[in-house]
Design an enzyme around this catalytic site. Structure first.
Site, mmCIF file in Angstrom:
data_model
loop_
_atom_site.group_PDB
_atom_site.id
_atom_site.type_symbol
_atom_site.label_atom_id
_atom_site.label_comp_id
_atom_site.label_asym_id
_atom_site.label_seq_id
_atom_site.Cartn_x
_atom_site.Cartn_y
_atom_site.Cartn_z
ATOM 1 N N ASP A 25 1.151 69.139 -147.910
ATOM 2 C CA ASP A 25 -0.184 69.343 -146.842
ATOM 3 C C ASP A 25 -0.165 67.741 -145.977
ATOM 4 O OD1 ASP A 25 -1.963 70.626 -145.564
ATOM 5 O OD2 ASP A 25 -3.822 69.787 -146.663
ATOM 6 N N ARG A 60 -2.050 66.368 -139.839
ATOM 7 C CA ARG A 60 -2.626 65.015 -139.602
ATOM 8 C C ARG A 60 -1.832 64.282 -139.390
ATOM 9 N NH1 ARG A 60 -6.155 65.847 -144.293
ATOM 10 N NH2 ARG A 60 -4.570 68.277 -144.242
ATOM 11 N N ARG A 72 1.933 68.988 -133.678
ATOM 12 C CA ARG A 72 2.696 69.253 -135.497
ATOM 13 C C ARG A 72 3.407 70.044 -135.636
ATOM 14 N NH1 ARG A 72 -2.512 70.663 -137.596
ATOM 15 N NH2 ARG A 72 -1.625 71.986 -139.271
ATOM 16 N N HIS A 77 5.787 69.276 -139.524
ATOM 17 C CA HIS A 77 6.211 69.753 -139.894
ATOM 18 C C HIS A 77 7.775 69.681 -140.641
ATOM 19 C CE1 HIS A 77 2.581 72.067 -140.419
ATOM 20 N NE2 HIS A 77 2.937 72.705 -139.058
ATOM 21 N N SER A 127 0.600 79.586 -146.987
ATOM 22 C CA SER A 127 -0.160 80.286 -147.760
ATOM 23 C C SER A 127 0.062 82.070 -146.629
ATOM 24 C CB SER A 127 -1.329 79.816 -147.841
ATOM 25 O OG SER A 127 -2.363 79.497 -146.833
ATOM 26 N N GLU A 181 -3.139 82.118 -146.139
ATOM 27 C CA GLU A 181 -4.692 81.851 -145.147
ATOM 28 C C GLU A 181 -3.243 81.479 -144.255
ATOM 29 O OE1 GLU A 181 -4.701 81.835 -147.853
ATOM 30 O OE2 GLU A 181 -6.267 83.313 -148.527
ATOM 31 N N ARG A 217 -3.026 80.134 -137.888
ATOM 32 C CA ARG A 217 -2.742 79.331 -137.418
ATOM 33 C C ARG A 217 -2.398 79.806 -135.576
ATOM 34 N NH1 ARG A 217 -1.331 74.389 -141.150
ATOM 35 N NH2 ARG A 217 -2.362 74.537 -142.280
ATOM 36 N N LEU A 242 17.674 72.726 -161.520
ATOM 37 C CA LEU A 242 16.087 72.658 -160.997
ATOM 38 C C LEU A 242 16.896 74.015 -160.578
ATOM 39 C CD1 LEU A 242 13.661 71.379 -160.532
ATOM 40 C CD2 LEU A 242 14.826 70.812 -158.200
ATOM 41 N N ARG A 266 -8.846 70.588 -153.286
ATOM 42 C CA ARG A 266 -8.705 71.570 -153.417
ATOM 43 C C ARG A 266 -7.281 72.386 -153.986
ATOM 44 N NH1 ARG A 266 -11.444 71.189 -147.812
ATOM 45 N NH2 ARG A 266 -9.155 71.053 -146.124
ATOM 46 N N ILE A 267 -7.318 73.634 -153.694
ATOM 47 C CA ILE A 267 -7.319 74.560 -154.407
ATOM 48 C C ILE A 267 -6.030 74.990 -153.073
ATOM 49 C CG2 ILE A 267 -7.685 76.121 -155.862
ATOM 50 C CD1 ILE A 267 -4.693 73.620 -156.837
ATOM 51 N N GLU A 272 -2.281 69.497 -165.023
ATOM 52 C CA GLU A 272 -3.238 68.187 -164.505
ATOM 53 C C GLU A 272 -3.114 68.401 -163.428
ATOM 54 O OE1 GLU A 272 -3.976 65.826 -166.853
ATOM 55 O OE2 GLU A 272 -4.042 67.232 -168.733
HETATM 56 C C1 IPE Z 1 -2.478 74.784 -148.333
HETATM 57 O O1 IPE Z 1 -2.802 73.537 -147.130
HETATM 58 C C2 IPE Z 1 -1.224 76.041 -147.661
HETATM 59 C C3 IPE Z 1 0.063 75.083 -147.666
HETATM 60 C C4 IPE Z 1 0.471 73.050 -148.313
HETATM 61 C C5 IPE Z 1 0.716 75.970 -147.291
HETATM 62 P P1 IPE Z 1 -3.980 74.593 -146.461
HETATM 63 O O2 IPE Z 1 -3.646 72.627 -145.037
HETATM 64 O O3 IPE Z 1 -3.580 75.528 -145.121
HETATM 65 O O4 IPE Z 1 -5.125 74.349 -147.085
HETATM 66 P P2 IPE Z 1 -6.731 74.396 -145.984
HETATM 67 O O5 IPE Z 1 -6.983 75.358 -145.226
HETATM 68 O O6 IPE Z 1 -6.820 72.586 -145.407
HETATM 69 O O7 IPE Z 1 -7.736 74.079 -147.166
HETATM 70 C C1 IPE Z 2 0.844 71.734 -144.387
HETATM 71 O O1 IPE Z 2 0.331 70.925 -143.261
HETATM 72 C C2 IPE Z 2 1.914 72.759 -144.105
HETATM 73 C C3 IPE Z 2 1.397 74.047 -143.543
HETATM 74 C C4 IPE Z 2 0.316 74.243 -143.956
HETATM 75 C C5 IPE Z 2 2.138 74.887 -144.082
HETATM 76 P P1 IPE Z 2 -1.197 70.939 -142.888
HETATM 77 O O2 IPE Z 2 -0.223 71.494 -141.469
HETATM 78 O O3 IPE Z 2 -1.723 71.681 -143.275
HETATM 79 O O4 IPE Z 2 -1.222 70.101 -141.811
HETATM 80 P P2 IPE Z 2 -2.491 69.360 -142.077
HETATM 81 O O5 IPE Z 2 -3.478 69.713 -143.268
HETATM 82 O O6 IPE Z 2 -3.255 70.159 -140.751
HETATM 83 O O7 IPE Z 2 -2.462 67.715 -142.284
HETATM 84 MG MG MG Z 3 -3.685 71.211 -143.835
#
Ligand code: IPE
Ligand code: IPE
Ligand code: MG
Length: 255
Positions: free
Chosen positions: A34, A38, A47, A51, A79, A81, A85, A145, A208-209, A221
């Site tokens: 994650d 940002r 963005r 990636h 995810s 969710e 995007r 691995l 968070r998870i 852990e």
């Molecule tokens: C979790 O990150 C999913 C992935 C890294 C693939 P998100 O950026 O989607 O999670 P939230 O929205 O901050 O909880």
């Molecule tokens: C994680 O980075 C990648 C995916 C969720 C696919 P983000 O795209 O969530 O980056 P932030 O959280 O917006 O910085």
């Molecule tokens: Mg994110």
């Protein structure tokens, strides 16, 4: 020493690496990759550039895990969710997946890495499915691995799918309700045959998870860091493993 060969660790941080106890390497590390967005924003980049930079970090982390003899590395890449995007970002992520697998698979294969996926992958575009299938097929007999890429993965969806398939077996009288125990349930998850993660790493500062491996992390852990995923590297991984090795895992027992 063979153990330290080819690790992507700068000379001055090698002392950290030497502190690692090779007998206590986590068998399974899971990472929520994650902070790409940002990372890009901080540099006034789109963005998608974040990636792309995230893939570079991934390359180093896979090599380091492989050299440290970690057995399973699970990567949260997309995810259930993340479909929320903008379409442009979703398609940039899917294209990156295709590009990554196409370009890296030979080297991964030469390094005995096995590629697998977790998630409801049939919802992914065909181009991605073709690369995934080819990668799995090519690497299926590798013994090093195992990299599980979580794609269209949601912990809740995974549990619901397991419940549904077990219900069908009960209805068809293939099993008795009393036969359902933790082991049986686990065998209906995407992670069938994969041990639960020992260590879950989440960079980017979020605590968070986000619907990741909800069932499997019961006694994992956690290691959180404010670093954005594209800045993550082998040294942070070593830091996380050292921290993990200092933990006392009690699993509910008394000390
Ligand atoms: C979790 O990150 C999913 C992935 C890294 C693939 P998100 O950026 O989607 O999670 P939230 O929205 O901050 O909880
Ligand atoms: C994680 O980075 C990648 C995916 C969720 C696919 P983000 O795209 O969530 O980056 P932030 O959280 O917006 O910085
Ligand atoms: Mg994110």
């Amino acid at each position: 020493m063979g153990f330290f060969k080819n690790l992507f660790i700068k000379e001055d941080r090698r002392t950290d690496l030497e502190k690692i106890d090779p007998e206590k390497i986590p068998k399974h590390i899971a990472i929520i990759m994650d902070g790409n967005g940002r990372w890009a924003k901080k540099r006034s980049l789109p963005r998608s550039a974040g990636h792309k930079a995230g893939v570079e970090a991934l390359r180093e982390v896979i090599k380091t895990c492989s050299n440290l003899n970690v057995q399973y590395l699970t990567l949260y890449a997309f995810s259930t969710e993340n479909w929320k995007r903008p379409e442009e970002e979703v398609s940039a992520l899917m294209n990156l997946l295709v590009y990554y697998l196409r370009n890296e698979i030979q080297e991964l294969n030469e390094n005995n890495v096995r590629i697998n996926t977790l998630g409801d992958i049939n919802k992914l575009p065909n181009t991605a499915l073709i690369e995934i299938e080819a990668a799995q097929k090519l690497t299926r007999n590798n013994t090093g691995l195992t990299v599980n890429i979580a794609l269209n993965y949601g912990g809740r969806l995974e549990i619901i799918n397991a419940v549904k398939s077990i219900c069908i077996k009960v209805i068809n009288k293939e099993i008795e309700v009393d036969q359902i125990d933790e082991r049986y349930f686990s065998d209906h998850l995407y992670t069938k045959n994969v041990p639960d993660p020992d260590l879950v790493i989440r960079p980017s500062g979020e605590l968070r998870i986000s619907n990741f491996l909800l069932w499997q992390i019961a006694y994992s852990e956690f290691w959180f860091s404010k670093i954005f995923w594209p800045d993550f590297n082998g040294e942070y991984l070593v830091e996380a493993i050292l921290d993990y090795q200092g933990r006392d895992r009690r699993y509910g027992g008394a000390k």
